[in-house]
Motif scaffolding. Structure first.
Motif, PDB file in Angstrom:
ATOM      1  N   THR A 351       0.806  -1.225   0.000  1.00  0.00           N
ATOM      2  CA  THR A 351       0.000   0.000   0.000  1.00  0.00           C
ATOM      3  C   THR A 351       0.837   1.272   0.000  1.00  0.00           C
ATOM      4  N   ILE A 352       2.174   1.133   0.001  1.00  0.00           N
ATOM      5  CA  ILE A 352       3.066   2.289   0.076  1.00  0.00           C
ATOM      6  C   ILE A 352       3.723   2.510  -1.284  1.00  0.00           C
ATOM      7  N   ASN A 385      -1.095  -1.287   9.007  1.00  0.00           N
ATOM      8  CA  ASN A 385      -0.359  -0.028   8.860  1.00  0.00           C
ATOM      9  C   ASN A 385       0.256   0.357  10.206  1.00  0.00           C
ATOM     10  N   PHE A 666       0.885   7.348   2.534  1.00  0.00           N
ATOM     11  CA  PHE A 666       0.330   6.595   1.414  1.00  0.00           C
ATOM     12  C   PHE A 666       0.288   7.403   0.120  1.00  0.00           C
TER      13      PHE A 666
END
Length: 675
Positions: A351-352, A385, A666
């Motif tokens: 997700t990064i 996260n 993000f």
């Protein structure tokens, strides 16, 4: 399989002492001899193509007229060359009588391949493959790195192939020594001229031209096998070809699409990056679209033991939305590649955005290292996260690994000068491609860090700051304490704060800034915990204490601690309010004092998140805490005005009760300029 430069007329000159000119006289048209032999032994070559030779392409195939048939060549299994001809228990290929039969089962199949090819080369016209071997390249024309001179190897400096070439040569030497011993024990007498150079030559022929046996001999273990004539075609990643294997019969090569007269016919070895092309075939492709950068990182077992409490990792406790497959198998034995944006194979799942060019295993390893250095366990972390600080800690580990590679592999400062050989030309293509990838990846990570930096100002938003910005913040909140701090630095240590940078005689800038950071954190803690103001430095401290609780017991008084303690004692003699407060830290009592509305002190434990111990020896614990924070959190980045000056930065943000999932983590910052 032939490379762009790997197909140069081969003669027996290098084994018999004859000159190349004499050999050419013996075989006025080796291509015709080869094709005659090929067709007489049930091989087939499209009549509208021909085999030609020139210095730049070696032996290669061109269309003599537009092709009206997709089939280019068909090679029967009976014409292939491999150790299998020594095995008289099989009936797939013709048997050859050779002393090397005594070595079957005693040497690896691929080593027997090398020995068998050299033996057949020494037989000259008595070898069934003489027309084929006569068209193979000589050692003098080999361009793979195991044939590089010391000067050629300089072009590989800083790349993975530098060590890989040494390992490959060492492996070949060990195979050669072992082969000699086995041949001697088995009574195999090879020609007296047979030496390591010829063994190395045969190994290069197989790595640059052989196919694997799986498809044509599916019932046998895999081994390399040479298919004469088909292996003449050079490589292009854009060539559209079809390989048709008829098990136990033949191998047919078809071209898909139209081929005009005079155009070279090309094979496609499948997408390969330049290290594989150079090491195996002796050439590289400029701007290779599938180029990647191989990198290794291993997590020591003791780190896994500490962060997980066992030697196994829980597949559910994986950060940043990475797949559980990143833990499957033994990842330490697999190659891992960095990929820049737009890579044909795509990037990696997480997700990064700035992590998506890194394999999951590398990101996960960096995350575990971040936990280890902070003495955290997986059970302490919020998934998927973990928050901004652990994200930055993971990024920093990756950044340092990439930065180290960038230092060993700098970008070329100017266009490459004229190169002495094709070896240097291809090595430089490979080396520069690798440098571009690693510096691009570095820039991508650095852009994220730079996106959160502020310069010469106070920022209420989460930011990466140097001591310059921290001092601005101290000055804005507590002007008197700022002046006291500045004076103390100058009088007691010779550190001058001027032009937004700290300087000291005979002290490296990085060491100075580390020192200033430790002292600043101590001063921040002292004056904010006894102040009426709910200031930005106070909220910074609360956040740092939530990430790094004050130690509940005294720690070892190491050299750094004693140094800071001694400085604080000197500072206390200043007599001003700042250092008087610092000197009285031990007298603060059993809780954290905070002024009430009527000016009296009272204790509120929540003022130090995560701390529930006594406050005796408060100064010692605070020194230990400040040293730990700076050592663990600092990020080294160049000064925004002077790139040569490295600054020690910390991530500072106000404490938040709603957690650490900050949106900026993000965001896709973008690639930016490659440095």
């Amino acid at each position: 399989m032939a490379s762009d430069r790997d197909s140069i007329f081969y003669s027996q000159a290098w084994v018999s002492g004859r000159t190349t000119e004499q050999s050419i006289t013996d075989h006025a048209d080796p291509a015709e001899t080869l094709l005659a032999w090929f067709s007489q032994n049930k091989g087939w070559l499209n009549p509208h193509v021909r085999v030609v030779f020139d210095d730049s392409r070696g032996f290669h195939v061109i269309a003599s007229r537009p092709l009206n048939c997709p089939m280019v060549a068909r090679c029967p299994l009976s014409l292939t060359l491999s150790y299998l001809c020594l095995d008289h228990s099989q009936d797939r290929v013709p048997h050859v009588t050779s002393p090397l039969q005594n070595c079957l089962g005693k040497l690896p199949d691929f080593v027997l391949n090398y020995l068998f090819l050299v033996e057949q080369g020494h037989l000259g016209k008595d070898s069934p493959w003489h027309p084929y071997i006569s068209c193979l390249p000589t050692p003098k024309t080999m361009t793979t790195p195991i044939w590089f001179t010391d000067e050629d190897m300089e072009c590989l400096k800083g790349t993975n192939l530098m060590q890989a070439t040494k390992d490959r040569l060492q492996g070949l030497r060990e195979q050669w020594v072992h082969a000699q011993a086995v041949m001697s024990e088995s009574g195999v007498a090879m020609p007296s001229e047979f030496d390591f150079l010829q063994f190395r030559w045969a190994a290069t022929i197989f790595t640059s031209r052989a196919f694997i046996s799986d498809h044509i001999l599916p019932d046998r273990p895999t081994f390399p096998i040479l298919f004469p004539v088909i292996d003449i075609l050079n490589h292009s990643v854009e060539a559209k070809v079809e390989w048709n294997f008829s098990p136990h019969q033949d191998f047919t090569l078809n071209l898909l699409g139209k081929v005009d007269e005079g155009v070279e016919l090309l094979n496609n070895y499948a997408p390969k990056q330049n290290d594989e092309l150079l090491m195996g075939y002796g050439f590289c492709i400029p701007d290779n679209p599938v180029e990647q950068f191989a990198i290794k990182m291993q997590v020591p077992p003791e780190i896994i033991q500490q962060v997980s409490g066992s030697v196994e990792l829980d597949a559910e406790l994986i950060p940043f939305g990475m797949p559980a497959s990143s833990l499957h198998g033994d990842q330490t034995k697999e190659q891992h590649f960095l990929r820049t944006r737009g890579h044909p194979l795509g990037r990696y799942e997480n997700t990064i955005p700035c992590f998506q060019g890194f394999p999951s295993y590398l990101v996960h390893t960096s995350f575990l290292v971040a936990l280890y250095t902070r003495q955290l366990k997986l059970s302490d972390v919020k998934f998927p996260n973990p928050g901004a600080r652990l994200f930055l800690a993971t990024l920093k580990t990756l950044y340092q690994a990439v930065q180290n590679r960038c230092e060993r592999l700098p970008l070329p400062l100017a266009p490459s000068p004229a190169l002495a050989s094709d070896k240097q030309k291809y090595a430089t293509i490979y080396r520069n491609g690798q440098a571009n990838i690693i510096h691009t990846m570095r820039r991508e990570l650095k852009n994220v860090l730079e996106s959160r930096r502020v310069h010469n100002q106070v920022s209420a938003e989460p930011a990466i700051v140097t001591t310059t910005e921290a001092l601005f913040t101290l000055k804005a909140a507590f002007p008197d304490h700022y002046q006291n701090f500045k004076n103390a630095l100058s009088l007691q240590w010779g550190i001058e704060v001027r032009n937004s940078v700290q300087y000291a005689n005979d002290v490296a800038e990085a060491d100075v800034e580390d020192l200033v950071w430790v002292l600043l954190l101590i001063v921040f803690a002292t004056i904010t915990l006894t102040s009426h103001k709910n200031t930005l430095p106070y909220t910074w401290l609360l956040d740092l204490f939530s990430a790094y609780p004050l130690p509940s017991s005294s720690s070892t008084r190491n050299e750094n601690y004693l140094h800071i303690h001694k400085m604080l004692r000197k500072f206390a003699k200043q007599g001003d309010s700042t250092w008087t407060a610092v000197a009285s830290l031990d007298a603060l009592g059993l809780g954290i004092p905070r002024p009430t509305g009527d000016g009296e002190l009272h204790t509120r434990e929540k003022e130090l998140p995560g701390y529930h111990g006594p406050i005796e020896d408060f100064r010692e614990k605070l020194i230990t805490w400040a040293l730990m924070v700076v050592e663990t959190e600092r990020i080294e980045l160049p000064d925004h005005e002077n790139e040569w000056l490295m600054r020690q930065c910390l991530y500072m943000r106000a404490w938040r009760e709603d957690g650490e999932d900050e949106a900026w983590v993000f965001e896709d910052v973008g690639l930016g300029k490659v440095e």
